[in-house]
Motif scaffolding. Structure first.
Motif, PDB file in Angstrom:
ATOM      1  N   THR A 105      13.708  -2.840 -10.184  1.00 17.56           N
ATOM      2  CA  THR A 105      14.306  -2.465  -8.908  1.00 17.56           C
ATOM      3  C   THR A 105      13.870  -3.486  -7.869  1.00 17.56           C
ATOM      4  O   THR A 105      12.699  -3.866  -7.823  1.00 17.56           O
ATOM      5  N   PHE A 106      14.794  -3.921  -7.063  1.00 19.35           N
ATOM      6  CA  PHE A 106      14.493  -4.915  -6.044  1.00 19.35           C
ATOM      7  C   PHE A 106      14.494  -4.253  -4.673  1.00 19.35           C
ATOM      8  O   PHE A 106      15.303  -3.376  -4.398  1.00 19.35           O
ATOM      9  N   ILE A 107      13.585  -4.674  -3.819  1.00 19.91           N
ATOM     10  CA  ILE A 107      13.506  -4.186  -2.448  1.00 19.91           C
ATOM     11  C   ILE A 107      13.598  -5.399  -1.527  1.00 19.91           C
ATOM     12  O   ILE A 107      12.810  -6.339  -1.656  1.00 19.91           O
ATOM     13  N   LEU A 108      14.562  -5.369  -0.619  1.00 20.31           N
ATOM     14  CA  LEU A 108      14.711  -6.455   0.348  1.00 20.31           C
ATOM     15  C   LEU A 108      14.016  -6.054   1.642  1.00 20.31           C
ATOM     16  O   LEU A 108      14.296  -4.999   2.204  1.00 20.31           O
ATOM     17  N   VAL A 109      13.099  -6.896   2.093  1.00 21.35           N
ATOM     18  CA  VAL A 109      12.303  -6.607   3.281  1.00 21.35           C
ATOM     19  C   VAL A 109      12.268  -7.868   4.139  1.00 21.35           C
ATOM     20  O   VAL A 109      12.096  -8.968   3.626  1.00 21.35           O
ATOM     21  N   TYR A 110      12.416  -7.687   5.442  1.00 21.98           N
ATOM     22  CA  TYR A 110      12.269  -8.827   6.346  1.00 21.98           C
ATOM     23  C   TYR A 110      10.838  -9.332   6.288  1.00 21.98           C
ATOM     24  O   TYR A 110       9.893  -8.545   6.307  1.00 21.98           O
ATOM     25  N   GLN A 111      10.655 -10.629   6.250  1.00 24.15           N
ATOM     26  CA  GLN A 111       9.317 -11.196   6.243  1.00 24.15           C
ATOM     27  C   GLN A 111       8.664 -11.056   7.618  1.00 24.15           C
ATOM     28  O   GLN A 111       7.447 -10.905   7.721  1.00 24.15           O
ATOM     29  N   SER A 137       6.333  -1.863   9.701  1.00 27.96           N
ATOM     30  CA  SER A 137       6.064  -2.934   8.752  1.00 27.96           C
ATOM     31  C   SER A 137       4.715  -2.714   8.065  1.00 27.96           C
ATOM     32  O   SER A 137       4.602  -2.852   6.844  1.00 27.96           O
ATOM     33  N   ASN A 162       4.348  -9.971  -7.161  1.00 23.28           N
ATOM     34  CA  ASN A 162       4.852  -9.115  -6.087  1.00 23.28           C
ATOM     35  C   ASN A 162       3.837  -8.968  -4.958  1.00 23.28           C
ATOM     36  O   ASN A 162       4.214  -8.974  -3.781  1.00 23.28           O
ATOM     37  N   LYS A 210       4.023 -11.857  -2.633  1.00 19.21           N
ATOM     38  CA  LYS A 210       5.185 -11.753  -1.740  1.00 19.21           C
ATOM     39  C   LYS A 210       4.943 -10.682  -0.672  1.00 19.21           C
ATOM     40  O   LYS A 210       5.276 -10.886   0.501  1.00 19.21           O
ATOM     41  N   ILE A 228       4.437 -10.626   4.210  1.00 17.48           N
ATOM     42  CA  ILE A 228       5.152  -9.874   5.245  1.00 17.48           C
ATOM     43  C   ILE A 228       4.253  -9.739   6.469  1.00 17.48           C
ATOM     44  O   ILE A 228       3.102  -9.319   6.367  1.00 17.48           O
TER      45      ILE A 228
END
Length: 76
Positions: A18-24, A32, A66, A69, A73
């Motif tokens: 499963t992928f989660i897109l999050v603003y950096q 956040s 992960n 990454k 953030i």
């Protein structure tokens, strides 16, 4: 360890990630920070509960990737 071709007689052959897109650099620092804490938990302590919930834990190399990454953030 392959996530899509696990060995063993009881291994379930159909798996996916499963992928989660999050603003950096999110706009809301408090949200956040909470999200980063949750994501870190899923890659560390949460992985320890996967087997008891009949899920396969992620390979440690993927969890570490992960976490790298997740740590990028901005939470301030």
């Amino acid at each position: 360890t392959s996530i899509t071709n696990a060995s063993g007689d009881l291994a379930y052959p159909i798996s996916s990630l499963t992928f989660i897109l999050v603003y950096q650099k999110p706009v809301d620092a408090s949200k956040s920070k909470a999200l980063v804490e949750l994501l870190k938990w899923t890659m560390t302590e949460g992985q320890k509960t996967a087997s008891s919930l009949l899920y396969s834990p992620l390979p440690s190399t993927l969890s570490q990737f992960n976490l790298t990454k997740i740590n990028s953030i901005v939470t301030q």
